[in-house]
Design a protein around this motif. Structure first.
Motif, PDB file in Angstrom:
ATOM      1  N   THR A  21      -1.744  -0.048  -3.464  1.00  0.00           N
ATOM      2  CA  THR A  21      -0.649  -0.888  -3.518  1.00  0.00           C
ATOM      3  C   THR A  21       0.166  -1.425  -4.735  1.00  0.00           C
ATOM      4  O   THR A  21       1.256  -1.620  -4.872  1.00  0.00           O
ATOM      5  N   LEU A  77       6.464  -1.384   1.381  1.00  0.00           N
ATOM      6  CA  LEU A  77       5.238  -1.959   1.386  1.00  0.00           C
ATOM      7  C   LEU A  77       4.220  -0.871   1.590  1.00  0.00           C
ATOM      8  O   LEU A  77       4.275  -0.005   2.226  1.00  0.00           O
ATOM      9  N   ALA A  78       3.180  -1.358   0.939  1.00  0.00           N
ATOM     10  CA  ALA A  78       1.935  -0.217   0.767  1.00  0.00           C
ATOM     11  C   ALA A  78       1.600   0.078   2.409  1.00  0.00           C
ATOM     12  O   ALA A  78       0.995   1.233   2.623  1.00  0.00           O
ATOM     13  N   ARG A  79       1.454  -0.927   3.206  1.00  0.00           N
ATOM     14  CA  ARG A  79       0.627  -0.698   4.632  1.00  0.00           C
ATOM     15  C   ARG A  79       1.788   0.106   5.371  1.00  0.00           C
ATOM     16  O   ARG A  79       1.351   0.742   6.574  1.00  0.00           O
ATOM     17  N   HIS A  80       3.127   0.102   5.107  1.00  0.00           N
ATOM     18  CA  HIS A  80       4.051   1.057   5.711  1.00  0.00           C
ATOM     19  C   HIS A  80       4.248   2.472   5.154  1.00  0.00           C
ATOM     20  O   HIS A  80       5.530   2.904   5.477  1.00  0.00           O
ATOM     21  N   GLY A 105       5.330 -10.207   1.498  1.00  0.00           N
ATOM     22  CA  GLY A 105       3.756 -10.076   1.054  1.00  0.00           C
ATOM     23  C   GLY A 105       3.723 -11.123  -0.271  1.00  0.00           C
ATOM     24  O   GLY A 105       4.696 -11.850  -0.848  1.00  0.00           O
TER      25      GLY A 105
END
Length: 552
Positions: A21, A77-80, A105
């Motif tokens: 992240t 974003l890291a999650r995407h 976030g």
């Protein structure tokens, strides 16, 4: 974003390491200066100034005099992963850190982050965009364009538009022909093809200025659910269950900012109170209605045509604003194959956008004249004429569809079958299309139940032909007073488009059921003046039956 420093291992990629992240080797960004560490868990691209076209310019192509200014924000974003996430902020949200946290976030260093926003807003005009919030066919700068969800900048996308993330299916004219043939074969008399053509023609609404809803009534076991599933797959449109329709917000959001139709299944199972609210919404979406809701004044442009499906679709007050298709076991044909391709909606929208608007309106007038020529309704029936305008819109869509798919307009006898459905619809609703008929139905029911306390009587009256005819003598103002004040009739009164005795009396006089007006009769020993004599024989022709009590 300019000025972002990256670890050498991340060079050439989007500014976030794929496996972390925060880049552990060198997590620094240019927020004020290169020496400051990263201030948030996400990385934002420059803020973009976005001018959203007003709803009037979107639906009728007039010059835009009220554009709305918002700001487009994209962040990684890291999650995407490498996919950028886009949000739209208004002026009051741009420096609201809680809004940023809720959308993207955590923010590690608020002060530095706000300074970065200040730098971004100074350059917001560099990437300025003019956009139209609409999914389907709409006007942009006076020109028709086809738009998808990715072209829109909604402030609250999931609340404002059911199709905010829709991408229309692609394909060829050959696929369009295959789809049409399958739907013409699955039910006889084009019962399923009418629903398909209606859904495809819904995108004509911004050119015609109106478009009817579709009433799909089906016998038990006739295959309605299977047909709805097939339509959803073929046309990429959504069908909402009765549970989804129980709140005003969900109903409003389902028809907002799109010309892509939406289906409301199990319509007949909804509570009566909800049906009254739905009636008002469907009345407004026959054309267009713009509103703002809530403390934040979230905008809604309600315009999507609705497919009303169920075993009994009770839409008495909407008969002049919908078309009809009836499914039955006797009409069943071959089942629609599972491998049927999707209809090429995106090329279809591009085709419609290329059509001259005046040509389309002339084509609609041509098919309206065709409907009037083959209609069984009398020439003076204004409500029936509006119904013919609705069926003429579907015939217009069929003619354009034949041109798009390169098929003969006589294929499958679509036009004769649609005209037969139109005449059946006009005949079945002859006694239910006008408000005075609904009021008389309530009145006769109240009289039979001994709840109507105002003066009235049954008596013979001599007609112009010289013979006596039984009539109901009542004062129209008393009828509306009773309906408006009776507690058990409150819901029915609220749903009526007519609220005064003056308009009710005017409709009675225009309908031809009045034998005499402004006359006197003795009722319970008291002379009552200004009564209207309503012919019972004329009421029976419209399905209204009275029980005369001549004892008094």
């Amino acid at each position: 974003m300019q000025g972002i420093r990256q670890h050498p291992a991340c060079a050439g990629s989007i500014p976030l390491c794929p496996d972390s992240t925060i880049c552990k080797a060198d997590s620094k960004t240019a927020i004020g200066s290169r020496s400051r560490p990263q201030s948030a868990i996400f990385r934002a691209r420059p803020v973009t100034h976005v001018a959203i076209q007003s709803h009037l310019a979107t639906i009728n192509g007039t010059p835009d005099h009220q554009p709305e200014t918002v700001f487009g924000i994209s962040a990684q974003l890291a999650r995407h992963g490498v996919t950028l996430q886009r949000e739209v902020a208004t002026d009051d949200k741009l420096f609201n850190l809680e809004w940023w946290k809720g959308r993207f976030g955590a923010i590690w260093k608020p002060a530095q982050f706000q300074r970065m926003i200040n730098l971004m807003e100074r350059a917001a005009h560099l990437g300025a965009r003019d956009v139209v919030n609409f999914v389907g066919l709409a006007w942009r700068d006076g020109q028709l364009v086809a738009l998808e969800g990715k072209d829109c900048f909604f402030v609250e996308p999931q609340k404002q538009c059911l199709y905010y993330n829709l991408s229309f299916p692609r394909g060829s004219a050959q696929q369009a022909r295959t789809v049409l043939q399958a739907y013409q074969a699955t039910f006889q008399h084009n019962a399923a093809a009418i629903a398909l053509v209606w859904a495809l023609g819904a995108h004509l609404k911004t050119m015609l200025g109106f478009y009817p809803h579709l009433q799909m009534q089906a016998e038990k076991g006739s295959g309605k659910s299977k047909l709805l599933e097939s339509l959803q797959s073929t046309l990429a449109f959504q069908v909402l269950s009765g549970q989804m329709l129980k709140t005003d917000h969900r109903r409003r959001a389902s028809v907002s900012y799109t010309s892509q139709p939406v289906g409301w299944d199990e319509f007949s199972k909804l509570p009566k109170a909800i049906l009254s609210d739905i009636d008002a919404l469907l009345q407004s979406t026959y054309r267009f209605e713009f509103t703002r809701v809530g403390a934040s004044l979230t905008p809604y442009l309600m315009c999507a045509p609705v497919l009303l499906a169920g075993e009994e679709v009770d839409v008495q007050s909407l008969q002049s604003k919908l078309c009809r298709s009836s499914l039955s076991v006797a009409r069943q044909g071959t089942i629609i194959p599972h491998d049927l391709p999707q209809f090429p909606l995106w090329p279809w929208l591009q085709f419609l956008a290329s059509i001259d608007t005046q040509r389309l309106r002339d084509l609609h007038q041509q098919y309206l004249a065709h409907c009037m020529q083959h209609s069984r309704a009398p020439a003076g029936d204004a409500t029936a004429k509006r119904m013919m305008e609705n069926y003429g819109a579907i015939l217009t869509a069929w003619a354009l569809l034949c041109e798009f798919a390169e098929i003969d307009i006589e294929q499958g006898h679509f036009m004769p079958d649609l005209l037969a459905e139109m005449n059946s619809h006009i005949a079945d609703t002859d006694g239910t299309r006008l408000p005075w008929v609904w009021i008389m139905e309530i009145l006769l029911s109240e009289i039979d139940a001994k709840r109507f306390a105002h003066p009235y009587t049954w008596d013979q009256i001599k007609t112009d032909t010289g013979h006596n005819e039984m009539a109901l003598f009542v004062r129209p103002n008393h009828v509306m007073d009773h309906i408006s004040t009776a507690p058990h009739l409150r819901a029915k009164f609220d749903a009526l488009p007519v609220k005064t005795g003056r308009i009710f009396k005017a409709q009675l006089l225009q309908s031809g059921v009045v034998l005499a007006d402004d006359i006197e009769r003795k009722i319970h020993g008291v002379r009552s003046a200004h009564l209207t004599a309503i012919s019972l024989a004329s009421l029976e022709q419209l399905g209204l039956y009275a029980t005369p009590d001549t004892r008094y």
